[in-house]
Design a protein around this motif. Structure first.
Motif, PDB file in Angstrom:
ATOM      1  N   ARG A  91     -58.440 -46.332   0.114  1.00  0.00           N
ATOM      2  CA  ARG A  91     -57.959 -45.227   0.937  1.00  0.00           C
ATOM      3  C   ARG A  91     -56.709 -44.610   0.323  1.00  0.00           C
ATOM      4  O   ARG A  91     -55.744 -45.316   0.032  1.00  0.00           O
ATOM      5  CB  ARG A  91     -57.646 -45.725   2.350  1.00  0.00           C
ATOM      6  N   GLU A  92     -56.771 -43.301   0.126  1.00  0.00           N
ATOM      7  CA  GLU A  92     -55.610 -42.543  -0.301  1.00  0.00           C
ATOM      8  C   GLU A  92     -55.487 -41.323   0.607  1.00  0.00           C
ATOM      9  O   GLU A  92     -56.492 -40.689   0.941  1.00  0.00           O
ATOM     10  CB  GLU A  92     -55.733 -42.106  -1.760  1.00  0.00           C
ATOM     11  N   VAL A  93     -54.271 -40.992   0.979  1.00  0.00           N
ATOM     12  CA  VAL A  93     -54.022 -39.872   1.886  1.00  0.00           C
ATOM     13  C   VAL A  93     -53.316 -38.768   1.113  1.00  0.00           C
ATOM     14  O   VAL A  93     -52.368 -39.028   0.363  1.00  0.00           O
ATOM     15  CB  VAL A  93     -53.172 -40.336   3.086  1.00  0.00           C
ATOM     16  N   ASP A 146     -61.233 -45.091   9.331  1.00  0.00           N
ATOM     17  CA  ASP A 146     -62.476 -45.857   9.258  1.00  0.00           C
ATOM     18  C   ASP A 146     -62.916 -46.006   7.800  1.00  0.00           C
ATOM     19  O   ASP A 146     -64.110 -46.138   7.511  1.00  0.00           O
ATOM     20  CB  ASP A 146     -63.572 -45.189  10.083  1.00  0.00           C
ATOM     21  N   PHE A 147     -61.974 -46.005   6.878  1.00  0.00           N
ATOM     22  CA  PHE A 147     -62.309 -45.989   5.450  1.00  0.00           C
ATOM     23  C   PHE A 147     -63.148 -47.196   5.038  1.00  0.00           C
ATOM     24  O   PHE A 147     -62.910 -48.329   5.462  1.00  0.00           O
ATOM     25  CB  PHE A 147     -61.040 -45.959   4.595  1.00  0.00           C
ATOM     26  N   HIS A 148     -64.107 -46.922   4.173  1.00  0.00           N
ATOM     27  CA  HIS A 148     -64.945 -47.954   3.562  1.00  0.00           C
ATOM     28  C   HIS A 148     -65.322 -47.454   2.175  1.00  0.00           C
ATOM     29  O   HIS A 148     -65.631 -46.265   1.999  1.00  0.00           O
ATOM     30  CB  HIS A 148     -66.196 -48.205   4.409  1.00  0.00           C
ATOM     31  N   PRO A 149     -65.328 -48.316   1.156  1.00  0.00           N
ATOM     32  CA  PRO A 149     -65.562 -47.840  -0.215  1.00  0.00           C
ATOM     33  C   PRO A 149     -66.946 -47.252  -0.472  1.00  0.00           C
ATOM     34  O   PRO A 149     -67.140 -46.597  -1.502  1.00  0.00           O
ATOM     35  CB  PRO A 149     -65.313 -49.084  -1.079  1.00  0.00           C
ATOM     36  N   ASN A 155     -69.947 -40.420   4.656  1.00  0.00           N
ATOM     37  CA  ASN A 155     -69.389 -39.689   5.788  1.00  0.00           C
ATOM     38  C   ASN A 155     -68.983 -38.272   5.388  1.00  0.00           C
ATOM     39  O   ASN A 155     -69.218 -37.312   6.122  1.00  0.00           O
ATOM     40  CB  ASN A 155     -68.167 -40.418   6.345  1.00  0.00           C
ATOM     41  N   THR A 156     -68.356 -38.144   4.219  1.00  0.00           N
ATOM     42  CA  THR A 156     -67.913 -36.818   3.789  1.00  0.00           C
ATOM     43  C   THR A 156     -69.090 -35.905   3.481  1.00  0.00           C
ATOM     44  O   THR A 156     -69.048 -34.704   3.765  1.00  0.00           O
ATOM     45  CB  THR A 156     -67.002 -36.907   2.549  1.00  0.00           C
ATOM     46  N   LYS A 157     -70.139 -36.479   2.912  1.00  0.00           N
ATOM     47  CA  LYS A 157     -71.318 -35.675   2.612  1.00  0.00           C
ATOM     48  C   LYS A 157     -72.036 -35.247   3.885  1.00  0.00           C
ATOM     49  O   LYS A 157     -72.600 -34.146   3.959  1.00  0.00           O
ATOM     50  CB  LYS A 157     -72.259 -36.450   1.679  1.00  0.00           C
ATOM     51  N   LEU A 158     -72.034 -36.111   4.897  1.00  0.00           N
ATOM     52  CA  LEU A 158     -72.603 -35.725   6.182  1.00  0.00           C
ATOM     53  C   LEU A 158     -71.784 -34.605   6.814  1.00  0.00           C
ATOM     54  O   LEU A 158     -72.340 -33.610   7.304  1.00  0.00           O
ATOM     55  CB  LEU A 158     -72.653 -36.934   7.122  1.00  0.00           C
ATOM     56  N   ALA A 159     -70.460 -34.746   6.815  1.00  0.00           N
ATOM     57  CA  ALA A 159     -69.609 -33.705   7.382  1.00  0.00           C
ATOM     58  C   ALA A 159     -69.872 -32.365   6.709  1.00  0.00           C
ATOM     59  O   ALA A 159     -69.972 -31.315   7.361  1.00  0.00           O
ATOM     60  CB  ALA A 159     -68.136 -34.105   7.237  1.00  0.00           C
TER      61      ALA A 159
END
Length: 263
Positions: A91-93, A146-149, A155-159
């Protein structure tokens, strides 16, 4: 599209973006690649026969700057191919408080679409079949709580896919079209990772398709006139129910519009 187009490919200096840009040039389009590193971008553009705009998709600030540079380019971006993506292992912000992959993979394409929409005729979103395993929680996913490698990439591709029907509807009277395509399971840098997943990817990597196989299905859509569609390689497929969740799509759209207001 019968006439050659002005095509912008994000992340066009390597991997899928590079072969897509090269194929678009081969078909007679005027191509501009977007690359973060000036040296690598210039070398790739020279070898491909493309123009270069230096920019990145890491924050609201940099996307604003990139949109301005693309709008000022000659010719402007008639077709926008969203290819750049991250598959993070931790996770990086970013400077805006968003988990970096969520911003780069989802919010950055949204912002570019909106900032450049008066100049666009066509958008092609490079997607991933892993969207079917995605789960987007609007309260947690944007910040990576909810980060997971593995799941975060899905999730991002679904969004991102949830936005396609909404853009198609928004643009239907403006003559702008949008489609998404999963170009196949490919041997790209996204499959080069550390840790246990990296070990698995090194085992299966030889069985993956060469990255060059991505070019035809993506560039075929550059030349297409449909809208609101999703393709797996060359075949149109209906989106799975989770990518047709209208309430979730509208929530993500409204949240992205809030980000747009800060640009």
């Amino acid at each position: 599209m019968d006439e050659p187009s002005s095509v912008v490919v994000t992340g066009g200096n390597r991997g899928v973006g590079r072969v897509v840009a090269a194929e678009a040039v081969r078909r007679g389009h005027r191509v501009t690649i977007v690359a973060r590193r000036p040296d690598a971008g210039a070398a790739a553009a020279r070898e491909i026969g493309a123009d270069l705009v230096v920019g990145d998709l890491s924050s609201v600030r940099t996307v604003r700057d990139l949109a301005g540079a693309l709008a000022a380019a000659d010719p402007g971006p008639g077709v926008l191919v969203h290819n750049a993506a991250l598959w993070p292992h931790r996770r990086e912000v970013n400077e805006d408080g968003f988990e970096q992959a969520f911003f780069t993979n989802h919010l950055a394409p949204f912002l570019l679409n909106r900032l450049l929409e008066e100049r666009l005729r066509r958008v092609v979103q490079v997607s991933a079949a892993l969207y079917t395993t995605g789960r987007v929680d609007p309260e947690r996913t944007p910040e990576g709580r909810d980060f997971h490698p593995v799941r975060t990439y899905a999730n991002t591709k679904l969004a991102n896919l949830l936005m396609v029907p909404l853009f198609a509807e928004r643009w239907k009277d403006a003559g702008v079209t949008i489609d998404a395509v999963h170009p196949g399971v490919l041997r790209t840098e996204l499959t080069t990772r550390g840790g246990p997943l990296g070990v698995l990817m090194r085992v299966v990597r030889p069985a993956l398709k060469p990255v060059a196989r991505a070019a035809p299905p993506v560039v075929d859509l550059v030349d297409s006139g449909g809208t609101g569609r999703y393709f797996q390689v060359a075949r149109e497929k209906p989106l799975k129910p989770r990518a047709r969740d209208g309430a979730l799509a509208r929530r993500l759209w409204d949240d992205a519009e809030t980000v747009l207001a800060t640009v």
